[in-house]
Write an enzyme that holds these catalytic residues in place. Sequence first.
Site, PDB file in Angstrom:
ATOM      1  N   LYS A  70      71.335  10.756  12.949  1.00 46.23           N
ATOM      2  CA  LYS A  70      71.181  10.074  14.237  1.00 46.23           C
ATOM      3  C   LYS A  70      70.763   8.613  14.118  1.00 46.23           C
ATOM      4  CE  LYS A  70      70.317  14.134  17.051  1.00 46.23           C
ATOM      5  NZ  LYS A  70      69.638  14.595  18.273  1.00 46.23           N
ATOM      6  N   ASP A 106      70.882  13.001  24.430  1.00 50.27           N
ATOM      7  CA  ASP A 106      69.646  13.781  24.319  1.00 50.27           C
ATOM      8  C   ASP A 106      68.590  13.208  25.261  1.00 50.27           C
ATOM      9  OD1 ASP A 106      70.565  15.531  22.318  1.00 50.27           O
ATOM     10  OD2 ASP A 106      69.991  14.132  20.730  1.00 50.27           O
ATOM     11  N   GLY A 129      57.155  16.125  15.320  1.00 50.81           N
ATOM     12  CA  GLY A 129      58.407  15.572  14.837  1.00 50.81           C
ATOM     13  C   GLY A 129      58.391  14.058  14.910  1.00 50.81           C
ATOM     14  N   SER A 130      59.265  13.426  14.126  1.00 55.95           N
ATOM     15  CA  SER A 130      59.320  11.960  14.132  1.00 55.95           C
ATOM     16  C   SER A 130      60.722  11.429  13.858  1.00 55.95           C
ATOM     17  CB  SER A 130      58.355  11.385  13.080  1.00 55.95           C
ATOM     18  OG  SER A 130      58.688  11.850  11.775  1.00 55.95           O
ATOM     19  N   GLY A 131      61.740  12.300  13.888  1.00 54.72           N
ATOM     20  CA  GLY A 131      63.108  11.879  13.621  1.00 54.72           C
ATOM     21  C   GLY A 131      63.818  11.382  14.861  1.00 54.72           C
ATOM     22  N   GLY A 132      65.155  11.355  14.787  1.00 56.11           N
ATOM     23  CA  GLY A 132      65.952  10.814  15.875  1.00 56.11           C
ATOM     24  C   GLY A 132      65.777  11.556  17.181  1.00 56.11           C
ATOM     25  N   MET A 133      65.765  12.889  17.142  1.00 58.07           N
ATOM     26  CA  MET A 133      65.586  13.660  18.364  1.00 58.07           C
ATOM     27  C   MET A 133      64.183  13.482  18.906  1.00 58.07           C
ATOM     28  SD  MET A 133      67.108  15.551  20.527  1.00 58.07           S
ATOM     29  CE  MET A 133      66.799  16.743  21.831  1.00 58.07           C
TER      30      MET A 133
END
Length: 273
Positions: A70, A106, A129-133
């Site tokens: 992402k 999203d 969490g810390s990613g794209g989503m």
Amino acid sequence: MIIPPSRDTVLCISLAGRPGTFGVRFHNHLYQQLGLDYYYKAMTTQDLPAAVAGIRALGVRGCGVSMPYKEACMALVDEVDPSAAAIESVNTLVNTAGHLKAYNTDYLAVRQLLAQHQLDPATGFALRGSGGMAKAVASALRDAGFAEGTIVARNEQAGRQLADVCGYRWLPELGDLCPPMLINVTPIGMAGGPEAQQLAFAETAIAAAEWVFDVVAMPERTPLIQAAQALGKPLITGLEVIALQALEQFVLYTGVRPSDAQVAAAVAYARDI
């Protein structure tokens, strides 16, 4: 029954580290219902720049982008829609005569769900969490007026950065905190993954929560969702997120917005595996 593709069929794809079946079934079912000569296929890649170049060169109309691609997609497109630019994360590519534009449906889906469930912006939350989503969800919460939040992430650099951008605090672990809303935006609980049977949060935190939100859609009832359901907690599920974001992708690819009944039928078909 899906109509076999022909030489004139418009191709749409998805790119994911672990390709799923929901998008394939959802999009292809709607193409069939609406008589559109499109075909959708899930794929993965070890070479993202080459894959994106192939989308451009081969005339692939649209591409859904999932973990872990992402953020890396940002540098590979020609134009970035505000929905993706604001959070530096992409989940949708639209190809118009070789011009690739990136979106993030999203973010749009989460904003809609927060409104639909009438969540009070005064509700404090912990987001794992810390990613794209995670960027999409945290940004949607921020823009909906949720001011009291904690980003829980083992990756300190990514976690602190996301927390700083959205005005929240960062913690490596939730510890003994029991916020009113728990949000899982990690692969924990995802079917086929190494943490498929694990809970994203401690049982004590789940028991104390007023709301539980898990973006993992496969399986529909993750360990976190099962634990929250057993306690009678109000839920936002990954199925709700994936259905709304897939609908917005469908509209971007085709220019057609299906009826609510057609979308409901496609969701039912996509989850009947």
